[in-house]
Design a protein around this motif. Structure first.
Motif, PDB file in Angstrom:
ATOM      1  N   LYS A 120      -7.699  -3.832  -2.130  1.00 40.52           N
ATOM      2  CA  LYS A 120      -7.892  -4.241  -3.529  1.00 40.52           C
ATOM      3  C   LYS A 120      -7.551  -3.109  -4.488  1.00 40.52           C
ATOM      4  O   LYS A 120      -7.179  -3.334  -5.634  1.00 40.52           O
ATOM      5  CB  LYS A 120      -9.350  -4.650  -3.745  1.00 40.52           C
ATOM      6  CG  LYS A 120      -9.796  -5.829  -2.881  1.00 40.52           C
ATOM      7  CD  LYS A 120     -11.255  -6.165  -3.165  1.00 40.52           C
ATOM      8  CE  LYS A 120     -11.878  -6.970  -2.041  1.00 40.52           C
ATOM      9  NZ  LYS A 120     -12.621  -6.134  -1.062  1.00 40.52           N
TER      10      LYS A 120
ATOM     11  N   ASN B  62      -4.627  -2.101 -10.576  1.00 38.72           N
ATOM     12  CA  ASN B  62      -5.396  -1.677  -9.388  1.00 38.72           C
ATOM     13  C   ASN B  62      -4.709  -0.523  -8.654  1.00 38.72           C
ATOM     14  O   ASN B  62      -5.097  -0.159  -7.553  1.00 38.72           O
ATOM     15  CB  ASN B  62      -5.658  -2.862  -8.447  1.00 38.72           C
ATOM     16  CG  ASN B  62      -4.379  -3.446  -7.867  1.00 38.72           C
ATOM     17  OD1 ASN B  62      -3.298  -3.304  -8.444  1.00 38.72           O
ATOM     18  ND2 ASN B  62      -4.505  -4.093  -6.715  1.00 38.72           N
TER      19      ASN B  62
ATOM     20  N   ASP C 299       2.462  -7.868  -6.243  1.00 38.23           N
ATOM     21  CA  ASP C 299       2.377  -9.328  -6.294  1.00 38.23           C
ATOM     22  C   ASP C 299       2.642  -9.779  -7.730  1.00 38.23           C
ATOM     23  O   ASP C 299       1.845  -9.536  -8.629  1.00 38.23           O
ATOM     24  CB  ASP C 299       0.984  -9.768  -5.822  1.00 38.23           C
ATOM     25  CG  ASP C 299       0.856 -11.284  -5.753  1.00 38.23           C
ATOM     26  OD1 ASP C 299       1.588 -11.981  -6.492  1.00 38.23           O
ATOM     27  OD2 ASP C 299       0.029 -11.761  -4.958  1.00 38.23           O
TER      28      ASP C 299
ATOM     29  N   GLN D 131     -14.983  -7.411 -10.988  1.00 35.38           N
ATOM     30  CA  GLN D 131     -13.815  -8.213 -10.586  1.00 35.38           C
ATOM     31  C   GLN D 131     -12.679  -8.130 -11.608  1.00 35.38           C
ATOM     32  O   GLN D 131     -11.960  -9.093 -11.855  1.00 35.38           O
ATOM     33  CB  GLN D 131     -14.239  -9.661 -10.341  1.00 35.38           C
ATOM     34  CG  GLN D 131     -15.247  -9.751  -9.214  1.00 35.38           C
ATOM     35  CD  GLN D 131     -15.504 -11.163  -8.764  1.00 35.38           C
ATOM     36  OE1 GLN D 131     -15.597 -12.078  -9.577  1.00 35.38           O
ATOM     37  NE2 GLN D 131     -15.624 -11.359  -7.466  1.00 35.38           N
TER      38      GLN D 131
ATOM     39  N   LYS E  90      -0.846  -5.448  -3.836  1.00 32.80           N
ATOM     40  CA  LYS E  90      -1.665  -6.031  -2.767  1.00 32.80           C
ATOM     41  C   LYS E  90      -1.761  -5.107  -1.554  1.00 32.80           C
ATOM     42  O   LYS E  90      -2.542  -5.346  -0.659  1.00 32.80           O
ATOM     43  CB  LYS E  90      -1.135  -7.401  -2.367  1.00 32.80           C
ATOM     44  CG  LYS E  90       0.302  -7.382  -1.849  1.00 32.80           C
ATOM     45  CD  LYS E  90       0.754  -8.767  -1.422  1.00 32.80           C
ATOM     46  CE  LYS E  90       2.148  -8.675  -0.813  1.00 32.80           C
ATOM     47  NZ  LYS E  90       2.661  -9.949  -0.349  1.00 32.80           N
TER      48      LYS E  90
ATOM     49  N   ASP F 273       2.585 -12.647  -9.078  1.00 36.24           N
ATOM     50  CA  ASP F 273       1.716 -13.682  -9.634  1.00 36.24           C
ATOM     51  C   ASP F 273       0.421 -13.104 -10.189  1.00 36.24           C
ATOM     52  O   ASP F 273       0.008 -13.437 -11.288  1.00 36.24           O
ATOM     53  CB  ASP F 273       1.399 -14.734  -8.564  1.00 36.24           C
ATOM     54  CG  ASP F 273       2.678 -15.391  -8.070  1.00 36.24           C
ATOM     55  OD1 ASP F 273       3.622 -15.498  -8.880  1.00 36.24           O
ATOM     56  OD2 ASP F 273       2.734 -15.773  -6.886  1.00 36.24           O
ATOM     57  N   THR F 274      -0.178 -12.217  -9.403  1.00 35.44           N
ATOM     58  CA  THR F 274      -1.456 -11.642  -9.862  1.00 35.44           C
ATOM     59  C   THR F 274      -1.226 -10.406 -10.729  1.00 35.44           C
ATOM     60  O   THR F 274      -2.146  -9.890 -11.338  1.00 35.44           O
ATOM     61  CB  THR F 274      -2.326 -11.236  -8.662  1.00 35.44           C
ATOM     62  OG1 THR F 274      -1.619 -10.249  -7.899  1.00 35.44           O
ATOM     63  CG2 THR F 274      -2.643 -12.428  -7.773  1.00 35.44           C
ATOM     64  N   LYS F 275       0.003  -9.912 -10.754  1.00 39.88           N
ATOM     65  CA  LYS F 275       0.330  -8.663 -11.457  1.00 39.88           C
ATOM     66  C   LYS F 275      -0.526  -7.506 -10.955  1.00 39.88           C
ATOM     67  O   LYS F 275      -0.979  -6.647 -11.714  1.00 39.88           O
ATOM     68  CB  LYS F 275       0.186  -8.828 -12.970  1.00 39.88           C
ATOM     69  CG  LYS F 275       1.168  -9.843 -13.568  1.00 39.88           C
ATOM     70  CD  LYS F 275       1.112  -9.792 -15.080  1.00 39.88           C
ATOM     71  CE  LYS F 275       2.303 -10.466 -15.743  1.00 39.88           C
ATOM     72  NZ  LYS F 275       2.533 -11.858 -15.335  1.00 39.88           N
ATOM     73  N   ARG F 276      -0.748  -7.541  -9.673  1.00 38.61           N
ATOM     74  CA  ARG F 276      -1.519  -6.487  -9.015  1.00 38.61           C
ATOM     75  C   ARG F 276      -0.755  -6.023  -7.759  1.00 38.61           C
ATOM     76  O   ARG F 276       0.053  -6.790  -7.225  1.00 38.61           O
ATOM     77  CB  ARG F 276      -2.886  -7.005  -8.535  1.00 38.61           C
ATOM     78  CG  ARG F 276      -3.803  -7.537  -9.610  1.00 38.61           C
ATOM     79  CD  ARG F 276      -4.478  -6.389 -10.336  1.00 38.61           C
ATOM     80  NE  ARG F 276      -5.517  -6.852 -11.241  1.00 38.61           N
ATOM     81  CZ  ARG F 276      -5.319  -7.296 -12.475  1.00 38.61           C
ATOM     82  NH1 ARG F 276      -4.085  -7.403 -12.948  1.00 38.61           N
ATOM     83  NH2 ARG F 276      -6.327  -7.650 -13.245  1.00 38.61           N
TER      84      ARG F 276
END
Lengths: 558, 199
Positions: free
Chosen positions: A290, A517, A265, A556, A272, A267-270
């Motif tokens: 997550k 993540n 993703d 988080q 998904k 936008d989140t740089k993660r």
């Protein structure tokens, strides 16, 4: 979509994937473990484990059909009718050899944890500091003290039998009682100690339990581990991590699931989730979580990363460093010596010890300096010859036969495993012109050993000869049977850990710099290769990374 | 077998000239694919060796490893084992050498004794095979790797392998314990005690 959402995804179910699943589920995370191959059920699917040798039609040998079907596997002892089902179908899953590369894969639940050699050694700071001291590649972002508690954690769970030998280059662990050396090995060990200040021969440290442990029966000394153990006596996904993960009620295991890419993703740089191709139905699915643990084995973990987030980085997730797929390492071997031990005619052994002896590294340590860097260790053992020996002056007949029914003389061999340096030019990459059974691009291998390893191999051969001769063995002969990268089945380094995102793919907790993540905790993560068998270090890195991931999740941060 | 053992073993075999070595070193040919094999298998009613040939090889095997205080090669049916191994594990060229070898052995018997191998008495059988074994040894020592193998070396290797890995060989000539349960690295041994069948 909801039913495809978990707290964590584990890609791969071998040694490190199984450990990731166990640790994640025990910490309360709903976890799905995705395995590209078929399911192999503990005990039930160990189809040859209880057969007597004569029940195999070719007595364990290889047929011409097997040789044709498994051209890579047939390059070594690995091609054997007794556990053929545990090795990858080479026609379905080809790869490209720019330079000769032996890739021995196990595509099933449990992966190669079913057939592994089980030798389990800690690394020391001589290993973790090596790159920094030699000024090559990049420095490990961790030191022994960071991993020591996790080595203990892994050893206590897996059950590693070994002796506490007090050697700085091979730190002691939390061991089960050691297996025993036989009388010739004890004698040789004593003579090596007498002849050398810094060379030691110790009993192998092996992931075979020597007393009952977690519903597993201790080793029964059949030495048939690679068929799968009905006693659960050696550590595998099936015998240890999978039942522990299942017991939490938090695990979903999905076989036949080829992870084709990690879904990134922007936008989140993660990450998904992941995309899965069902190997049986060819249907595509998505799973979301997550946290993602990538444990597909060193080369295949790099393959997954190379196929992921290509819209952001054309060469894949983690490629921003320019190191993804580079620095391929292995342990080079097939070199050593063997000889005959006079005497001991009145001594024999009982039982088949699924373990040997180990000579930890002694080169370029404690003031020793060679014309190469790093070093090697030896594995080996002593035993009496069997019926396949030649009997002098006899060709056949009754006397010949009766002589062969008695054991022959004692012999002993030492085989070296040497460190391979991380060369940037030793690399794997996607070959998009060649596809596997599922239409997916395959890996191309372009790696070979260099001058440092070649020089080391001379010592690997000569030191074995010298030590055996000093220990009283006669007619000592050396061998160097050549080596292709990958043949050590210790592939490492294709997504290395480091201190700087510009020169490494993973940080000090095995997080992909570009997607924190996503954790990679198999051989891909290794920054250098050392010369010890690496799996125990993968277990420790995995447990440590899970601990980090779960605490970051609570904060988080991932 | 564990990995280290396998490696050490292969190394030892490759280092020496131990009978059975070829068995571990058989290399590749281009046999039919699995699919083709399935279809030809249905058509192929005829076994690779006839019952007579199997019986013949059992007699030859019995001369190589005769009944002594323990059963011999015939009791282990090494003839049937050879049929399986030559059919499945030998390259086509080696299969031909083996098949032709049966005729050659018979011809050698006719030439030396004026009768076939099965008609010979034990002393004559031993004398004949002694000559053939000397011939194969001399040939095998000087031959290049690519040169054809000697048929009698094949028969002898397969007899040894077939016998000592059979149930009879493993349990009667050697000692076999399926589940040892423990390891003792230093037990007394006296001359005459049988070797373990597996390591």
């Amino acid at each position: 979509m909801e039913k495809n959402t978990y707290d964590a995804i584990v890609i791969g179910s071998g040694i490190s994937g199984g450990m990731a699943a166990k640790e994640l589920t025990e910490k309360g995370l709903k976890t799905i473990m995705l395995e590209r191959g078929r399911n192999v059920e503990h005990i039930k699917d160990y189809v040859n484990a209880n057969k007597d040798p004569w029940e195999l039609p070719h007595r364990g040998g290889k047929t011409q059909q097997m040789i044709a079907d498994y051209p890579v596997l047939g390059r070594d002892y690995t091609l054997n009718e007794s556990n053929l089902d545990f090795w990858v179908n080479e026609k379905e899953s080809p790869y490209v050899e720019v330079k000769p590369f032996d890739w021995f894969r196990g595509y099933q639940v449990g992966g190669r944890s079913l057939m592994w050699g089980r030798q389990s050694y800690r690394w020391s700071d001589y290993d973790f500091e090596a790159n920094a001291k030699d000024g090559i590649a990049v420095d490990w972002p961790i030191r022994y003290k960071d991993l020591a508690p996790w080595y203990s954690h892994a050893e206590k769970f897996a059950g590693i039998s070994g002796n506490r030998d007090g050697l700085p280059q091979l730190p002691d662990g939390d061991f089960m009682p050691p297996m025993e050396m036989n009388c010739v090995e004890k004698d040789v060990a004593a003579r090596i100690k007498k002849n050398y200040k810094d060379r030691h021969m110790v009993i192998g440290r092996t992931a075979n339990i020597t007393k009952p442990h977690h519903n597993r029966t201790n080793c029964q000394y059949r030495n048939k581990c690679w068929l799968g153990c009905p006693f659960g006596a050696y550590f595998s996904t099936q015998s240890a991590t999978l039942p522990a993960a299942v017991a939490t009620g938090n695990l979903t295991l999905r076989p036949h699931s080829i992870v084709t890419r990690i879904l990134y993703d922007k936008d989140t740089k993660r990450a998904k989730g992941v995309e899965v191709l069902d190997a049986e139905t060819n249907q595509t699915y998505e799973y979301y979580a997550k946290i993602i643990f990538l444990n597909a084995s060193a080369l295949n973990s790099a393959w997954v990363l190379m196929n992921s987030a290509t819209d952001v980085w054309p060469d894949g997730l983690g490629s921003s460093s320019g190191e993804l797929g580079h620095n391929v390492m292995d342990h080079h071997f097939r070199v050593g010596a063997h000889g005959e031990m006079p005497g001991y005619e009145d001594k024999y052994v009982y039982g088949r010890r699924a373990n040997g002896i180990y000579v930890p590294r002694f080169r370029n340590l404690f003031g020793d300096k060679r014309d190469y860097i790093r070093g090697f260790g030896y594995q080996g053992g002593a035993g009496r010859e069997g019926w396949s020996r030649e009997i002098a002056e006899m060709s056949f007949g009754g006397e010949f036969k009766d002589a062969l029914t008695e054991p022959g003389q004692w012999t002993m061999g030492l085989g070296a495993f040497g460190e391979t340096l991380p060369y940037h030019d030793n690399r794997i990459f996607l070959d998009k012109t060649k596809k596997d059974k599922w239409g997916l691009p395959v890996l191309a291998m372009d790696a070979h050993i260099r001058e440092n390893e070649q020089k080391m191999r001379i010592d690997m051969m000569q030191d074995a000869q010298e030590m055996l001769e000093k220990a009283g063995l006669k007619n000592v002969k050396t061998y160097n049977n050549g080596y292709n990268m990958g043949g050590g089945i210790h592939e490492m380094g294709t997504a290395r850990m480091g201190r700087d995102p510009k020169t490494s793919v993973l940080n000090q907790y095995n997080q992909v710099w570009d997607a924190p993540n996503v954790y990679v905790t198999d051989g891909a993560a290794m920054t250098s290769a050392a010369c010890q068998n690496p799996s125990l270090t993968y277990l420790a890195l995995t447990a440590r990374a899970v601990d980090h991931a779960v605490s970051e999740l609570k904060k988080q941060n991932v | 077998m564990n990995r280290r053992d396998a490696l050490t073993r292969v190394a030892l075999i490759m280092g020496g000239t131990i009978i059975g070595g070829d068995y571990f070193l058989t290399s590749c040919s281009s046999p039919e694919s699995k699919e083709e094999k399935k279809t030809t298998a249905k058509k192929q009613e005829k076994p690779f060796l006839s019952q007579d040939q199997v019986a013949y090889l059992n007699e030859v095997g019995e001369t190589i490893l005769p009944t002594t205080k323990t059963p011999g090669a015939k009791a282990a049916d090494v003839g049937s084992f050879m049929a399986v191994m030559v059919k499945d594990c030998y390259k086509p060229a080696d299969q031909q050498i083996f098949l032709k070898g049966l005729t050659q052995l018979e011809q050698a018997s006719q030439k030396k004794n004026g009768k076939g191998f099965l008609e010979l008495d034990p002393a004559q059988r031993t004398a004949l095979l002694t000559a053939l074994d000397a011939e194969q040894k001399q040939y095998s020592q000087t031959k290049t790797r690519e040169a054809p193998n000697h048929y009698f070396r094949m028969i002898k290797e397969l007899t040894l392998l077939g016998y000592f890995t059979s149930e009879v060989g493993s349990t009667k000539a050697l000692r076999y314990v399926p589940v040892p349960g423990k390891y003792d690295g230093c037990v007394p041994y006296k001359k005459g005690d049988r070797a373990w069948a597996t390591t």
